[in-house]
Design a protein around this motif. Structure first.
Motif, PDB file in Angstrom:
ATOM      1  N   GLY A  91       7.069 -63.942 -26.700  1.00 59.28           N
ATOM      2  CA  GLY A  91       6.425 -64.444 -28.267  1.00 59.28           C
ATOM      3  C   GLY A  91       6.102 -65.976 -27.451  1.00 59.28           C
ATOM      4  N   GLY A  92       6.620 -66.713 -27.966  1.00 59.32           N
ATOM      5  CA  GLY A  92       6.372 -67.896 -26.375  1.00 59.32           C
ATOM      6  C   GLY A  92       5.324 -68.275 -25.769  1.00 59.32           C
ATOM      7  N   LEU A  93       5.226 -69.757 -25.724  1.00 59.82           N
ATOM      8  CA  LEU A  93       3.794 -70.766 -24.984  1.00 59.82           C
ATOM      9  C   LEU A  93       4.222 -71.005 -23.359  1.00 59.82           C
ATOM     10  CD1 LEU A  93       1.108 -71.541 -27.975  1.00 59.82           C
ATOM     11  CD2 LEU A  93       1.750 -69.134 -25.883  1.00 59.82           C
ATOM     12  N   ARG A  94       3.559 -71.160 -22.556  1.00 62.53           N
ATOM     13  CA  ARG A  94       3.726 -71.685 -21.557  1.00 62.53           C
ATOM     14  C   ARG A  94       2.955 -72.846 -21.215  1.00 62.53           C
ATOM     15  NH1 ARG A  94       3.902 -72.120 -15.962  1.00 62.53           N
ATOM     16  NH2 ARG A  94       5.313 -73.485 -15.091  1.00 62.53           N
ATOM     17  N   VAL A  95       3.004 -74.354 -21.847  1.00 62.12           N
ATOM     18  CA  VAL A  95       1.987 -75.096 -21.541  1.00 62.12           C
ATOM     19  C   VAL A  95       2.004 -76.469 -20.265  1.00 62.12           C
ATOM     20  CG1 VAL A  95       0.124 -76.945 -22.882  1.00 62.12           C
ATOM     21  CG2 VAL A  95       1.499 -74.669 -24.153  1.00 62.12           C
ATOM     22  N   GLN A  96       0.966 -75.757 -19.385  1.00 61.28           N
ATOM     23  CA  GLN A  96       0.775 -76.875 -18.010  1.00 61.28           C
ATOM     24  C   GLN A  96      -0.230 -77.515 -18.375  1.00 61.28           C
ATOM     25  OE1 GLN A  96       1.953 -74.753 -14.815  1.00 61.28           O
ATOM     26  NE2 GLN A  96      -0.047 -75.694 -13.646  1.00 61.28           N
ATOM     27  N   ILE A  97       0.486 -79.015 -18.202  1.00 66.03           N
ATOM     28  CA  ILE A  97      -1.286 -79.737 -18.125  1.00 66.03           C
ATOM     29  C   ILE A  97      -0.558 -81.113 -16.776  1.00 66.03           C
ATOM     30  CG2 ILE A  97      -1.883 -81.797 -19.614  1.00 66.03           C
ATOM     31  CD1 ILE A  97      -0.626 -80.590 -22.036  1.00 66.03           C
ATOM     32  N   ALA A  98      -1.683 -81.066 -16.153  1.00 64.25           N
ATOM     33  CA  ALA A  98      -1.235 -81.239 -14.599  1.00 64.25           C
ATOM     34  C   ALA A  98      -1.951 -82.560 -14.917  1.00 64.25           C
ATOM     35  CB  ALA A  98      -1.919 -80.669 -13.387  1.00 64.25           C
ATOM     36  N   GLY A  99      -1.794 -83.518 -14.097  1.00 65.15           N
ATOM     37  CA  GLY A  99      -2.244 -84.903 -14.006  1.00 65.15           C
ATOM     38  C   GLY A  99      -1.570 -85.975 -14.810  1.00 65.15           C
ATOM     39  N   ILE A 100      -1.152 -85.432 -15.435  1.00 62.20           N
ATOM     40  CA  ILE A 100      -0.523 -86.673 -16.691  1.00 62.20           C
ATOM     41  C   ILE A 100       0.360 -87.477 -16.137  1.00 62.20           C
ATOM     42  CG2 ILE A 100      -1.610 -85.557 -18.479  1.00 62.20           C
ATOM     43  CD1 ILE A 100       1.296 -84.181 -19.287  1.00 62.20           C
ATOM     44  N   ASP A 101       0.741 -89.289 -17.049  1.00 60.25           N
ATOM     45  CA  ASP A 101       1.357 -89.692 -16.620  1.00 60.25           C
ATOM     46  C   ASP A 101       2.966 -89.247 -17.590  1.00 60.25           C
ATOM     47  OD1 ASP A 101       0.416 -91.818 -15.251  1.00 60.25           O
ATOM     48  OD2 ASP A 101      -0.493 -92.434 -16.642  1.00 60.25           O
ATOM     49  N   THR A 102       4.404 -89.357 -16.713  1.00 65.10           N
ATOM     50  CA  THR A 102       5.444 -88.748 -17.931  1.00 65.10           C
ATOM     51  C   THR A 102       5.545 -89.725 -18.929  1.00 65.10           C
ATOM     52  OG1 THR A 102       6.562 -90.491 -16.251  1.00 65.10           O
ATOM     53  CG2 THR A 102       6.402 -87.928 -15.791  1.00 65.10           C
ATOM     54  N   ASP A 103       5.429 -91.016 -18.933  1.00 66.82           N
ATOM     55  CA  ASP A 103       5.585 -92.178 -20.474  1.00 66.82           C
ATOM     56  C   ASP A 103       4.551 -91.497 -21.182  1.00 66.82           C
ATOM     57  OD1 ASP A 103       3.338 -92.692 -19.465  1.00 66.82           O
ATOM     58  OD2 ASP A 103       3.256 -94.849 -19.570  1.00 66.82           O
ATOM     59  N   LYS A 104       3.386 -90.495 -20.831  1.00 59.21           N
ATOM     60  CA  LYS A 104       2.741 -90.150 -22.331  1.00 59.21           C
ATOM     61  C   LYS A 104       3.051 -88.823 -22.257  1.00 59.21           C
ATOM     62  CE  LYS A 104      -1.893 -92.479 -20.876  1.00 59.21           C
ATOM     63  NZ  LYS A 104      -3.166 -92.280 -20.380  1.00 59.21           N
ATOM     64  N   SER A 105       4.310 -88.496 -21.728  1.00 61.34           N
ATOM     65  CA  SER A 105       4.355 -86.522 -22.337  1.00 61.34           C
ATOM     66  C   SER A 105       5.457 -86.733 -23.951  1.00 61.34           C
ATOM     67  CB  SER A 105       5.773 -86.093 -21.010  1.00 61.34           C
ATOM     68  OG  SER A 105       6.625 -87.250 -21.442  1.00 61.34           O
ATOM     69  N   ASP A 106       5.671 -87.749 -24.163  1.00 60.60           N
ATOM     70  CA  ASP A 106       5.999 -87.783 -26.074  1.00 60.60           C
ATOM     71  C   ASP A 106       5.525 -87.331 -26.858  1.00 60.60           C
ATOM     72  OD1 ASP A 106       9.296 -87.319 -24.460  1.00 60.60           O
ATOM     73  OD2 ASP A 106       9.786 -89.115 -24.936  1.00 60.60           O
ATOM     74  N   THR A 107       4.402 -87.970 -26.726  1.00 57.91           N
ATOM     75  CA  THR A 107       2.783 -87.669 -27.562  1.00 57.91           C
ATOM     76  C   THR A 107       2.261 -87.128 -26.932  1.00 57.91           C
ATOM     77  OG1 THR A 107       2.546 -90.316 -27.186  1.00 57.91           O
ATOM     78  CG2 THR A 107       1.478 -89.755 -28.415  1.00 57.91           C
ATOM     79  N   ILE A 108       2.096 -86.312 -25.882  1.00 61.33           N
ATOM     80  CA  ILE A 108       1.281 -84.853 -26.120  1.00 61.33           C
ATOM     81  C   ILE A 108       2.133 -83.892 -27.087  1.00 61.33           C
ATOM     82  CG2 ILE A 108       0.586 -83.659 -24.569  1.00 61.33           C
ATOM     83  CD1 ILE A 108      -0.170 -85.678 -22.468  1.00 61.33           C
ATOM     84  N   LYS A 109       3.529 -84.067 -26.546  1.00 60.49           N
ATOM     85  CA  LYS A 109       4.835 -82.678 -27.367  1.00 60.49           C
ATOM     86  C   LYS A 109       4.463 -83.147 -28.996  1.00 60.49           C
ATOM     87  CE  LYS A 109       9.497 -82.400 -27.065  1.00 60.49           C
ATOM     88  NZ  LYS A 109      10.462 -82.752 -26.803  1.00 60.49           N
ATOM     89  N   ASP A 110       4.449 -83.926 -29.223  1.00 63.01           N
ATOM     90  CA  ASP A 110       4.796 -84.608 -30.653  1.00 63.01           C
ATOM     91  C   ASP A 110       2.712 -83.952 -31.603  1.00 63.01           C
ATOM     92  OD1 ASP A 110       7.018 -85.778 -30.659  1.00 63.01           O
ATOM     93  OD2 ASP A 110       6.268 -87.983 -30.758  1.00 63.01           O
ATOM     94  N   GLN A 111       1.778 -84.183 -30.521  1.00 65.34           N
ATOM     95  CA  GLN A 111       0.844 -83.250 -30.772  1.00 65.34           C
ATOM     96  C   GLN A 111       0.308 -82.275 -31.026  1.00 65.34           C
ATOM     97  OE1 GLN A 111      -2.015 -85.401 -32.735  1.00 65.34           O
ATOM     98  NE2 GLN A 111      -2.689 -83.920 -32.955  1.00 65.34           N
ATOM     99  N   LEU A 112       0.857 -81.575 -29.430  1.00 62.98           N
ATOM    100  CA  LEU A 112       1.290 -80.240 -30.060  1.00 62.98           C
ATOM    101  C   LEU A 112       2.479 -79.652 -30.988  1.00 62.98           C
ATOM    102  CD1 LEU A 112       1.436 -79.327 -26.013  1.00 62.98           C
ATOM    103  CD2 LEU A 112      -0.502 -78.757 -27.697  1.00 62.98           C
ATOM    104  N   ALA A 113       3.424 -80.243 -30.628  1.00 64.37           N
ATOM    105  CA  ALA A 113       4.580 -79.498 -32.182  1.00 64.37           C
ATOM    106  C   ALA A 113       3.392 -79.526 -33.233  1.00 64.37           C
ATOM    107  CB  ALA A 113       5.490 -80.342 -31.757  1.00 64.37           C
ATOM    108  N   LYS A 114       1.801 -80.749 -33.419  1.00 63.03           N
ATOM    109  CA  LYS A 114       1.568 -80.267 -35.071  1.00 63.03           C
ATOM    110  C   LYS A 114       1.007 -79.509 -34.606  1.00 63.03           C
ATOM    111  CE  LYS A 114      -1.000 -83.769 -37.925  1.00 63.03           C
ATOM    112  NZ  LYS A 114      -1.244 -85.575 -37.770  1.00 63.03           N
ATOM    113  N   ASP A 115      -0.237 -79.261 -33.781  1.00 62.42           N
ATOM    114  CA  ASP A 115      -1.261 -78.594 -34.114  1.00 62.42           C
ATOM    115  C   ASP A 115      -0.669 -77.415 -33.800  1.00 62.42           C
ATOM    116  OD1 ASP A 115      -2.661 -80.706 -33.708  1.00 62.42           O
ATOM    117  OD2 ASP A 115      -2.659 -80.537 -31.470  1.00 62.42           O
ATOM    118  N   LEU A 116       0.612 -76.690 -32.794  1.00 68.58           N
ATOM    119  CA  LEU A 116       1.235 -75.628 -32.802  1.00 68.58           C
ATOM    120  C   LEU A 116       1.826 -75.185 -34.607  1.00 68.58           C
ATOM    121  CD1 LEU A 116       1.997 -75.371 -28.979  1.00 68.58           C
ATOM    122  CD2 LEU A 116      -0.214 -74.513 -30.671  1.00 68.58           C
ATOM    123  N   GLY A 117       2.354 -75.571 -35.078  1.00 67.51           N
ATOM    124  CA  GLY A 117       2.944 -75.752 -36.589  1.00 67.51           C
ATOM    125  C   GLY A 117       4.332 -75.349 -35.518  1.00 67.51           C
ATOM    126  N   VAL A 118       5.166 -76.352 -35.059  1.00 61.51           N
ATOM    127  CA  VAL A 118       6.255 -76.183 -34.296  1.00 61.51           C
ATOM    128  C   VAL A 118       6.938 -76.940 -34.318  1.00 61.51           C
ATOM    129  CG1 VAL A 118       6.233 -73.799 -32.937  1.00 61.51           C
ATOM    130  CG2 VAL A 118       6.086 -76.073 -31.988  1.00 61.51           C
TER     131      VAL A 118
END
Length: 373
Positions: A91-118
């Motif tokens: 029931g979980g999700l696997r989100v794959q995003i290509a072409g992003i810098d690793t230093d931006k991953s934490d910001t994207i992760k936090d925003q995803l958590a907020k949008d997905l409600g987890v």
């Protein structure tokens, strides 16, 4: 015996056959058209490279009620890049995003958590740097190049350089078509795709070598007879192994089709697509190139040799003489007419055409030395 088995036996004996080599320009034209389409697909659409090759991140969440389409929208808004989302079995999700810098991953992760409600801490992130992706891509190309070189060297030693060139052309033909299909349908290119490509090259090479082995055997001392040209014998080699090639390809395609259309399509197991599509397209293209490209190309190259040109002139002259007398010396004529030839003109057993004479007559004449068919 089944109808297919009977057909295969008649093809092997030379009682019937199809003129593959004589119609080679048609097959060349079809291959050129397909190849041009594949190249256009690569040029216009390009390949959808996975994160293993261009870098990126894979975020895995716990069970969520968010739909795949909603998750894709959230991921693209958070990262500014295209995202691929898959629903996992738990029931979980696997989100794959290509072409992003690793230093931006934490910001994207936090925003995803907020949008997905987890909870952000419960999102697992796997990061692939672009430099590592470049290394993987380079290694893949190096492996493919080494494979090609070894194939050419082996075939040049085991057979001859013309057969090595023809096999190389057939392999490049198969790779180009498979990669072009990937570009046209937009499937993601992953390490599994590379594995699939190497696998189908092995299948294609297997079918090609089977025909080449038959051709090598049947063309021993071919210049000592005046009934068959090199192209005639090449046709015989293709026809004698035709049913075997078809059976091998169909049996290999069936489970791959199950992976692609049932596993990847019906069940939505998208991770199977990267390898199953390359296998399905490559196996079909490999069977085609082995029959319609590789051997006709060898015949083209061999017919340019002075001794083969001279043989063709002698064969055509003898056929013209026979036609003037109302006789038949065409490749599909019965072998019984060999009795009209002088001993030096009789082709060895490896080069003979149809063998449909009565058994008693064959025993009376004896059998030329050579491998028993």
């Amino acid at each position: 015996m089944s109808k297919l088995g009977t057909l295969g036996a008649r093809l092997h004996r030379g009682e019937i056959g199809y003129d593959f080599v004589g119609k080679r320009k048609i097959w060349y034209g079809i291959s050129i058209l397909i190849t041009i389409t594949a190249i256009l697909g690569l040029t216009v659409r390009g390949l959808n490279m996975g994160i293993e090759f261009q870098g990126g991140a894979v975020f895995t969440t716990e069970k969520s009620s968010i739909s795949v389409s909603q998750a894709e929208t959230f991921a693209e808004d958070a990262s500014g890049h295209d995202a691929v989302v898959q629903k996992l079995g738990n029931g979980g999700l696997r989100v794959q995003i290509a072409g992003i810098d690793t230093d931006k991953s934490d910001t994207i992760k936090d925003q995803l958590a907020k949008d997905l409600g987890v909870d952000s801490e419960k999102i697992n992130a796997d990061l692939v740097g672009p430099s590592w992706g470049d290394q993987i891509a380079n290694k893949a190309w190096e492996g493919l190049a080494i494979f090609m070189v070894l194939v050419v060297i082996y075939l040049a030693i085991a057979f001859e350089w013309r057969m090595a060139i023809a096999a190389l052309v057939a392999l490049i033909h198969d790779i180009t078509i498979t990669v072009g299909i990937y570009a046209l349908v937009g499937f993601e290119v992953t390490p599994g795709t590379v594995i699939g490509l190497l696998t189908i090259l092995g299948y294609s090479l297997y079918d090609t070598v089977v025909v080449f082995d038959s051709l090598k055997e049947q063309t021993k001392d071919i210049t000592k007879q005046t009934r068959w040209t090199y192209s005639d014998v090449a046709d015989r080699s293709i026809n004698s192994t035709l049913v075997r090639s078809i059976n091998t390809t169909v049996v290999a395609l069936l489970p791959v089709a199950g992976l692609l259309f049932i596993g990847g399509g019906v069940l939505g197991a998208g991770m199977l697509n990267d390898i199953s599509l390359s296998l399905f397209v490559g196996l079909a293209a490999g069977a085609y190139s082995s029959i319609f490209i590789a051997t006709p190309l060898v015949a083209d190259l061999k017919e340019r040799e002075p001794q083969m040109k001279a043989l063709r002139k002698r064969v055509l002259a003898k056929r013209a003489q026979a036609a003037a007398k109302g006789e038949s010396l065409e490749p599909q004529a019965a072998e019984a007419s060999y009795e009209d030839e002088e001993p030096d003109d009789v082709a060895p057993a490896a080069v003979v055409g149809p063998r449909n004479q009565p058994a008693s007559r064959a025993r009376g004449r004896g059998r030329p030395s050579g491998k028993r068919r």
